[in-house]
Design a protein around this motif. Structure first.
Motif, PDB file in Angstrom:
ATOM      1  N   PRO A 121       0.801  -1.194   0.084  1.00  0.00           N
ATOM      2  CA  PRO A 121       0.075  -0.014  -0.086  1.00  0.00           C
ATOM      3  C   PRO A 121       0.906   1.114   0.042  1.00  0.00           C
ATOM      4  N   LEU A 122       1.925   1.130   0.565  1.00  0.00           N
ATOM      5  CA  LEU A 122       2.966   2.385   0.674  1.00  0.00           C
ATOM      6  C   LEU A 122       3.806   2.539  -0.640  1.00  0.00           C
ATOM      7  N   GLY A 123       3.785   1.460  -1.418  1.00  0.00           N
ATOM      8  CA  GLY A 123       4.457   1.559  -2.871  1.00  0.00           C
ATOM      9  C   GLY A 123       5.975   1.141  -2.619  1.00  0.00           C
ATOM     10  N   LEU A 124       6.437   0.566  -1.695  1.00  0.00           N
ATOM     11  CA  LEU A 124       7.552   0.302  -1.247  1.00  0.00           C
ATOM     12  C   LEU A 124       8.169  -1.134  -1.719  1.00  0.00           C
ATOM     13  N   ALA A 125       9.277  -1.081  -2.304  1.00  0.00           N
ATOM     14  CA  ALA A 125       9.777  -2.386  -3.040  1.00  0.00           C
ATOM     15  C   ALA A 125      10.125  -3.341  -1.849  1.00  0.00           C
ATOM     16  N   HIS A 126       9.787  -4.715  -2.146  1.00  0.00           N
ATOM     17  CA  HIS A 126       9.974  -5.527  -1.139  1.00  0.00           C
ATOM     18  C   HIS A 126      11.203  -6.189  -0.672  1.00  0.00           C
ATOM     19  N   ASP A 127      12.026  -6.176  -1.659  1.00  0.00           N
ATOM     20  CA  ASP A 127      13.504  -6.672  -1.360  1.00  0.00           C
ATOM     21  C   ASP A 127      13.515  -8.253  -0.516  1.00  0.00           C
ATOM     22  N   LEU A 128      12.309  -9.041  -0.710  1.00  0.00           N
ATOM     23  CA  LEU A 128      12.676 -10.384   0.018  1.00  0.00           C
ATOM     24  C   LEU A 128      13.502 -11.353  -0.599  1.00  0.00           C
ATOM     25  N   GLN A 129      14.067 -12.195   0.083  1.00  0.00           N
ATOM     26  CA  GLN A 129      15.206 -12.910  -0.104  1.00  0.00           C
ATOM     27  C   GLN A 129      14.486 -14.142  -0.712  1.00  0.00           C
ATOM     28  N   PRO A 130      15.049 -14.664  -1.943  1.00  0.00           N
ATOM     29  CA  PRO A 130      14.623 -15.779  -2.628  1.00  0.00           C
ATOM     30  C   PRO A 130      14.507 -17.289  -1.716  1.00  0.00           C
ATOM     31  N   GLU A 131      15.683 -17.237  -0.968  1.00  0.00           N
ATOM     32  CA  GLU A 131      15.533 -18.589  -0.091  1.00  0.00           C
ATOM     33  C   GLU A 131      14.403 -18.551   0.659  1.00  0.00           C
ATOM     34  N   ARG A 132      14.073 -17.401   1.381  1.00  0.00           N
ATOM     35  CA  ARG A 132      12.962 -17.188   2.432  1.00  0.00           C
ATOM     36  C   ARG A 132      11.456 -17.507   1.491  1.00  0.00           C
ATOM     37  N   LEU A 133      11.602 -16.814   0.499  1.00  0.00           N
ATOM     38  CA  LEU A 133      10.308 -16.959  -0.077  1.00  0.00           C
ATOM     39  C   LEU A 133      10.044 -18.526  -0.482  1.00  0.00           C
ATOM     40  N   ARG A 134      11.023 -19.163  -1.070  1.00  0.00           N
ATOM     41  CA  ARG A 134      10.747 -20.429  -1.497  1.00  0.00           C
ATOM     42  C   ARG A 134      10.320 -21.333  -0.182  1.00  0.00           C
ATOM     43  N   ALA A 135      11.039 -20.883   0.898  1.00  0.00           N
ATOM     44  CA  ALA A 135      10.477 -21.600   2.210  1.00  0.00           C
ATOM     45  C   ALA A 135       9.114 -21.453   2.548  1.00  0.00           C
ATOM     46  N   SER A 136       8.628 -20.152   2.409  1.00  0.00           N
ATOM     47  CA  SER A 136       7.414 -19.791   2.705  1.00  0.00           C
ATOM     48  C   SER A 136       6.520 -20.419   1.617  1.00  0.00           C
ATOM     49  N   LEU A 137       6.651 -20.489   0.419  1.00  0.00           N
ATOM     50  CA  LEU A 137       5.774 -21.118  -0.829  1.00  0.00           C
ATOM     51  C   LEU A 137       5.513 -22.601  -0.475  1.00  0.00           C
ATOM     52  N   ASP A 138       6.758 -22.942  -0.200  1.00  0.00           N
ATOM     53  CA  ASP A 138       6.696 -24.745   0.121  1.00  0.00           C
ATOM     54  C   ASP A 138       5.813 -24.990   1.332  1.00  0.00           C
ATOM     55  N   PHE A 139       5.779 -24.150   2.266  1.00  0.00           N
ATOM     56  CA  PHE A 139       4.774 -24.053   3.531  1.00  0.00           C
ATOM     57  C   PHE A 139       3.508 -23.805   3.120  1.00  0.00           C
ATOM     58  N   LEU A 140       3.405 -22.922   2.115  1.00  0.00           N
ATOM     59  CA  LEU A 140       1.866 -22.541   1.819  1.00  0.00           C
ATOM     60  C   LEU A 140       1.027 -23.582   1.112  1.00  0.00           C
ATOM     61  N   VAL A 141       1.869 -24.449   0.291  1.00  0.00           N
ATOM     62  CA  VAL A 141       1.333 -25.424  -0.528  1.00  0.00           C
ATOM     63  C   VAL A 141       1.542 -26.889   0.101  1.00  0.00           C
ATOM     64  N   GLY A 142       1.837 -27.113   1.170  1.00  0.00           N
ATOM     65  CA  GLY A 142       2.385 -28.361   1.847  1.00  0.00           C
ATOM     66  C   GLY A 142       1.380 -28.895   2.686  1.00  0.00           C
ATOM     67  N   GLY A 143       0.183 -28.008   3.052  1.00  0.00           N
ATOM     68  CA  GLY A 143      -0.910 -28.791   3.377  1.00  0.00           C
ATOM     69  C   GLY A 143      -0.857 -28.636   5.124  1.00  0.00           C
ATOM     70  N   ARG A 144       0.091 -27.744   5.625  1.00  0.00           N
ATOM     71  CA  ARG A 144       0.362 -27.557   7.223  1.00  0.00           C
ATOM     72  C   ARG A 144      -0.208 -26.150   7.403  1.00  0.00           C
ATOM     73  N   ALA A 145      -0.412 -25.222   6.171  1.00  0.00           N
ATOM     74  CA  ALA A 145      -0.830 -23.702   6.611  1.00  0.00           C
ATOM     75  C   ALA A 145      -1.814 -23.706   6.995  1.00  0.00           C
ATOM     76  N   VAL A 146      -2.516 -23.998   8.002  1.00  0.00           N
ATOM     77  CA  VAL A 146      -3.624 -23.722   8.795  1.00  0.00           C
ATOM     78  C   VAL A 146      -3.742 -22.375   9.280  1.00  0.00           C
ATOM     79  N   GLY A 147      -4.687 -21.633   8.624  1.00  0.00           N
ATOM     80  CA  GLY A 147      -4.852 -20.267   9.052  1.00  0.00           C
ATOM     81  C   GLY A 147      -4.351 -19.479   7.942  1.00  0.00           C
ATOM     82  N   PHE A 148      -3.489 -19.902   7.038  1.00  0.00           N
ATOM     83  CA  PHE A 148      -2.882 -19.227   6.095  1.00  0.00           C
ATOM     84  C   PHE A 148      -3.487 -19.485   4.959  1.00  0.00           C
ATOM     85  N   VAL A 149      -3.841 -20.533   4.238  1.00  0.00           N
ATOM     86  CA  VAL A 149      -4.305 -21.079   2.859  1.00  0.00           C
ATOM     87  C   VAL A 149      -5.357 -22.209   3.187  1.00  0.00           C
TER      88      VAL A 149
END
Length: 209
Positions: A121-149
């Protein structure tokens, strides 16, 4: 860096972000429901700095509705000055808090998603780290992301995030940045505009579920 190290670093990065924001930015509505940017920060601080007694009291007063209790706790914490919230994030950066069920991957994902709830909303670049993004993406599709997805949201779709060399699933294609896929999977409809592929229409239709 292990997941706990990633979490600690994300808390410190969040502290740096908070200190860089002015009063108007802190009052801006985030992507997380009706919370302001500062209330999102309050939520992240309360997870590691709120006393168990105060959290339990709010839970009882909220009729044991965890969502309502979290919202009230975040609002209470957000009354503090932004600088104090930043200091608390740094002081508790290595706090060993491990949420039930979702564990440390859930904690890492919570920090990354809420960081984007603030930055987008503030128009700021995210600068997220690829390794951390991959870890979160694996978590979100892995079936244990209760309350997230909801489990049905990604089911039967193929997701590709070339920028972080990540893919998952089979079916109609949903393609975009790792950040956009993470935000969409967690219900942020604004990120749908950053995705392409023949599976986007199906994903959009599932967002209300």
């Amino acid at each position: 860096m292990d997941v706990r190290g990633m979490i600690a670093d994300e808390r410190r990065r969040m502290a740096d972000l908070v200190e860089s924001l002015n009063a108007e930015q802190l009052r801006t509505r985030s992507l997380c429901g009706a919370w302001t940017v500062k209330e999102v920060v309050g939520h992240l601080v309360s997870a590691v700095a709120a006393s168990r007694a105060s959290a339990l009291l709010l839970l009882v007063r909220s009729g044991f509705n965890l969502h309502k209790a979290n919202a009230r706790l975040a609002a209470q914490m957000a009354v503090r000055p932004a600088g104090e919230l930043a200091d608390m994030l740094r002081a508790h950066a290595e706090h060993p808090f491990r949420p039930p069920v979702v564990g440390y991957p859930g904690q890492l994902t919570d920090l990354q998603v809420h960081g984007q709830d603030i930055r987008r909303p503030l128009g700021l670049a995210h600068d997220l780290q690829p390794e951390r993004l991959r870890a979160s993406l694996d978590f979100l599709v892995g079936g244990r992301a209760v309350g997230f997805v909801p489990k049905q949201r990604p089911a039967g779709l193929r997701f590709e995030a070339p920028d972080v060399a990540w893919s998952w699933g089979d079916g109609p294609l949903v393609r975009g940045t790792g950040e956009a896929i993470m935000m969409t999977l967690t219900g942020r409809r604004v990120a749908l505009a950053d995705l392409s592929g023949d599976g986007v229409a199906e994903l959009r239709g599932r967002m209300g579920r």
